[in-house]
Structures are given as C-alpha cells and as structure tokens.
Design a protein around this motif. Structure first.
Motif, PDB file in Angstrom:
ATOM      1  N   SER A 131       0.817  -1.214   0.000  1.00 49.07           N
ATOM      2  CA  SER A 131       0.000   0.000   0.000  1.00 49.07           C
ATOM      3  C   SER A 131       0.847   1.260   0.000  1.00 49.07           C
ATOM      4  O   SER A 131       0.393   2.327  -0.422  1.00 49.07           O
ATOM      5  N   ALA A 132       2.103   1.144   0.451  1.00 47.02           N
ATOM      6  CA  ALA A 132       2.995   2.311   0.484  1.00 47.02           C
ATOM      7  C   ALA A 132       3.567   2.649  -0.895  1.00 47.02           C
ATOM      8  O   ALA A 132       4.123   3.733  -1.084  1.00 47.02           O
ATOM      9  N   LEU A 133       3.418   1.745  -1.875  1.00 46.78           N
ATOM     10  CA  LEU A 133       3.950   2.007  -3.211  1.00 46.78           C
ATOM     11  C   LEU A 133       3.172   3.146  -3.871  1.00 46.78           C
ATOM     12  O   LEU A 133       1.940   3.199  -3.800  1.00 46.78           O
ATOM     13  N   GLU A 134       3.888   4.023  -4.500  1.00 46.88           N
ATOM     14  CA  GLU A 134       3.268   5.191  -5.140  1.00 46.88           C
ATOM     15  C   GLU A 134       2.266   4.756  -6.210  1.00 46.88           C
ATOM     16  O   GLU A 134       2.569   3.916  -7.065  1.00 46.88           O
ATOM     17  N   GLY A 135       1.060   5.321  -6.143  1.00 44.87           N
ATOM     18  CA  GLY A 135       0.048   5.048  -7.158  1.00 44.87           C
ATOM     19  C   GLY A 135      -0.932   3.959  -6.799  1.00 44.87           C
ATOM     20  O   GLY A 135      -1.964   3.802  -7.467  1.00 44.87           O
ATOM     21  N   VAL A 136      -0.641   3.173  -5.753  1.00 42.38           N
ATOM     22  CA  VAL A 136      -1.555   2.095  -5.359  1.00 42.38           C
ATOM     23  C   VAL A 136      -2.738   2.689  -4.616  1.00 42.38           C
ATOM     24  O   VAL A 136      -2.582   3.439  -3.647  1.00 42.38           O
ATOM     25  N   ASP A 137      -3.945   2.365  -5.075  1.00 48.90           N
ATOM     26  CA  ASP A 137      -5.160   2.880  -4.437  1.00 48.90           C
ATOM     27  C   ASP A 137      -5.667   1.964  -3.337  1.00 48.90           C
ATOM     28  O   ASP A 137      -6.107   2.420  -2.287  1.00 48.90           O
ATOM     29  N   LEU A 138      -5.654   0.667  -3.602  1.00 48.61           N
ATOM     30  CA  LEU A 138      -6.315  -0.260  -2.689  1.00 48.61           C
ATOM     31  C   LEU A 138      -5.622  -1.615  -2.725  1.00 48.61           C
ATOM     32  O   LEU A 138      -5.257  -2.110  -3.793  1.00 48.61           O
ATOM     33  N   VAL A 139      -5.444  -2.198  -1.557  1.00 43.43           N
ATOM     34  CA  VAL A 139      -4.842  -3.529  -1.427  1.00 43.43           C
ATOM     35  C   VAL A 139      -5.878  -4.446  -0.784  1.00 43.43           C
ATOM     36  O   VAL A 139      -6.384  -4.154   0.307  1.00 43.43           O
TER      37      VAL A 139
END
Length: 391
Positions: free
Chosen positions: A93-101
C-alpha cells in the motif's frame, strides 16, 4: 449509472495457475459490467494486479510490475490483491500510485471496490489512497469460485483454496488461509457453463486440491467422477497433487476414465528423507516412488512432472547427493526446479546449515540438466507415432 461503461482495464498476474484463473474470473466479471480490456498503446482506467509471494524474487517482480503499471497508466485506479498483498499489505500500500490492497478474503469483493473508487472525486481518491483491507489468515473463510480461460485455450477450474500443511519453508497457508472448497454441484455447474462456452479442456486447480472436501464433506475422487460425466469437455488435467493425497483409487480412476489425461504433477521437493523431515512434508521417498510406479503401471505413457526445491536450510552436500540420486532413479518426465528462498516467519529459519547462493546455483543447474535429459528421453519414445490433438 454504470460506472464501468466506457472504462478500460489492464490485468497483470504473477505466480500460479490458480492466480491466472482468479484474474481471468475478475476480468470476465468486469467485462460483463461493461468494462473493456485495454489494447496495446491505450491507457487504462483500472489496473488489477494479482500477486505471488512464493519467493523473495516473486516479491521483487510484484513491486516491479506495480511500479510499471502505475507509470504506464497514469491516473488509473490501481488495485493489488493476491498472496503478496495478504502477507505484506503495508509494504504494497505504500507504493506510489496504489489505491487499494485487498487480501485473500476480500478478493471476491474486488468488483464493488473498483466501482466505489471509480465514483470518487479526485480529492476523495487521494484521501482514500493506500488503503488496505486484510482479514487475519485464521479468519479467512471465503471461497471465490473461478472457472475461466482469459487469453488461454484451456479453462482453469478452481476447486479448492488454502492449505493446512504448514511446511517449514512455505508461506502459502499464511497467504491463502485454511483449506476450503466449493461443492461438487457448484463446480459441475461451472464445468457445464465452460462446455457451453466452447471449452474442450479443463485444468483442475487449487492450492492443495487433493485435500478437496474439507468444507463440504465430499471427496476428490467423487469430484473427478462427476466431472468426467460433463458432456462437451474432452480433456481434464490435474494441475498438482500431493503424493500422500494421490490415492490408488484416484490413479485407477484416471487410468480408466473417459476424459482425464495421463498427466500428473506431483511435488517431491527433495529426494532425501532427512530433508523431507526438516520440511515437515507428509511422506517419504518410498511412498513417492510407489506413487510414480503405480501411475506408470496403469498408464505407461503418462507425463509426470515433479517439483523440487534446492538448497533448503539443512540440505548438506551429502543430503543433496542422496536427493539427486533418488530423483535420477525415478522414471519421471520433467523437473520444476526452485532454488530455496528464505521467507519471513517460517519455521525453516530455525534450521541450521545455510547453503550459500553459489552452491545453491550449482545444485539447481545439475537438476535442470537432469530434467532436460529426462524430458528428451520421454519425448523420444513418441517419435514416429501419431497422437490425438484437440482442434
């Protein structure tokens, strides 16, 4: 208003056949809602990444894939699910651009989750970014049905999920949860729908498919017998089955069945009984040999694939040589060779004797060479013969 109409999605899958089946099912569900699949050069509105975490290399490939999709599809709703998402949601979830895990239990809710994201204003999406929803592994109960082919010719029918074995080297039980399955009636319905859609071959897949029936009180053998009667399906393959769960009754049925192919994939992992004990596997080499011999007794032309893990903790040079000689003596077709990868929180980390990377690579290459030799011998048996194909 249908939020999926005029929207495009891109899908990316890492890992096993089960993941491919699940991604294909997600794609089919979105398509039914009006979502198109991107073509080459187009920018997607939604990115769905179904991840694997069987090794550290798999984790790295997941991160690379997520970063690449975020970069290539600016502004897209990016949803990450699968084993890596379940095991390391904070990291993903900390990766840039990820909205939802979404974890394993929430994977079945992905359509609703995407719809909510598409309806958000840009400011709302920004505030809700990097959210993750993960149920504790012990609480995972959902079985997400899946029978689809995606862009492949074979259909993949998911019959089971999760694993109760907890081998010392493996994180799959933590990522997928406890063993659970769909009912035979449910799975028969999916196979019939696949036949009506033009499917001719189905691969039966899952995490530990021989464990089928824990949820419903049915048996794997009963499932095979029922599937064999589905009209229109000309071939079935069993994707992978533990040797201790490959019963004589299952072997005998496949040998005389209408549609089950003489094709088996049986994980061995090591040909050393001591290493198998350290791994906490549920069989020894004598049982494994007996299963191979029984398959070939009833189906002399059977293809037998075998999984092996090389360089696990505790695998001394002497134990590797034992393993190599045992595998060399087996009349199997091909080896799937995996260098051991240490995974966090596994019991294997307590085992002494670590194999260094250079030695691990040497052992891996020896087994790959052995695999090529065995595959060559197998294929040469059929030179000059005619074999039936699907068309």
């Amino acid at each position: 208003m249908n939020v999926f109409v005029d929207k495009k999605a891109v899908y990316y899958t890492l890992g096993c056949k089960l993941n491919f089946a699940e991604t294909s099912t997600i794609g089919s569900a979105l398509k039914a809602q009006g979502m198109a699949t991107v073509r080459k050069g187009e920018i997607a509105d939604v990115c769905v990444i179904n991840t694997c975490s069987v090794t550290e290399v798999a984790d790295s490939k997941c991160r690379q894939a997520i970063n690449r999709l975020v970069r290539n599809h600016p502004g897209a709703v990016v949803v990450v699910t699968g084993c890596y998402a379940q095991l390391k949601p904070e990291q993903v979830s900390a990766l840039e651009g990820v909205d939802l895990v979404l974890g394993s239990n929430e994977k079945g809710q992905i359509i609703e989750a995407i719809a909510r994201r598409l309806q958000m204003m840009p400011e709302e999406r920004k505030l809700a970014a990097h959210e993750y929803r993960i149920v504790r592994t012990a609480d995972i109960r959902n079985f997400m049905p899946s029978c689809s082919c995606g862009d492949r010719t074979r259909y993949f029918l998911k019959v089971q999920d999760g694993c109760d074995y907890y081998c010392t080297y493996c994180t799959i039980p933590f990522a997928r949860g406890r063993s659970r399955n769909g009912s035979i009636d449910l799975l028969l319905g999916q196979a019939r729908e696949a036949a009506l859609a033009g499917a001719k071959e189905i691969v039966i897949t899952g995490v530990n498919i021989g464990d089928f029936g824990k949820t419903t009180g049915e048996s794997f053998l009963d499932l095979l017998k029922a599937l064999d009667n589905v009209e229109g399906i000309e071939r079935y393959r069993i994707s992978s089955i533990e040797p201790n769960l490959l019963t004589d009754e299952v072997i005998q049925f496949c040998a005389q069945s209408r549609a089950f192919m003489p094709h088996f994939h049986i994980p061995l992992q090591s040909g050393s009984d001591e290493v198998l004990r350290l791994m906490r596997r549920k069989y020894d080499t004598a049982l494994f040999r007996s299963k191979v011999e029984r398959v070939l007794e009833l189906m002399p032309d059977a293809f037998i694939g075998v999984d092996t893990i090389v360089g696990t903790r505790g695998e001394t040079e002497e134990l590797f040589e034992q393993s190599y000689k045992f595998i060399e003596s087996l009349d199997v077709t091909r080896l799937h060779v995996f260098p051991y990868s240490e995974r966090p929180d596994t019991l294997a980390l307590r085992i002494e004797h670590v194999v260094d990377q250079r030695e691990k690579s040497r052992r891996t290459n020896r087994l790959i060479a052995l695999s090529e030799k065995k595959l060559k011998a197998f294929t040469e048996k059929f030179v000059g013969t005619n074999r039936p194909v699907l068309y």
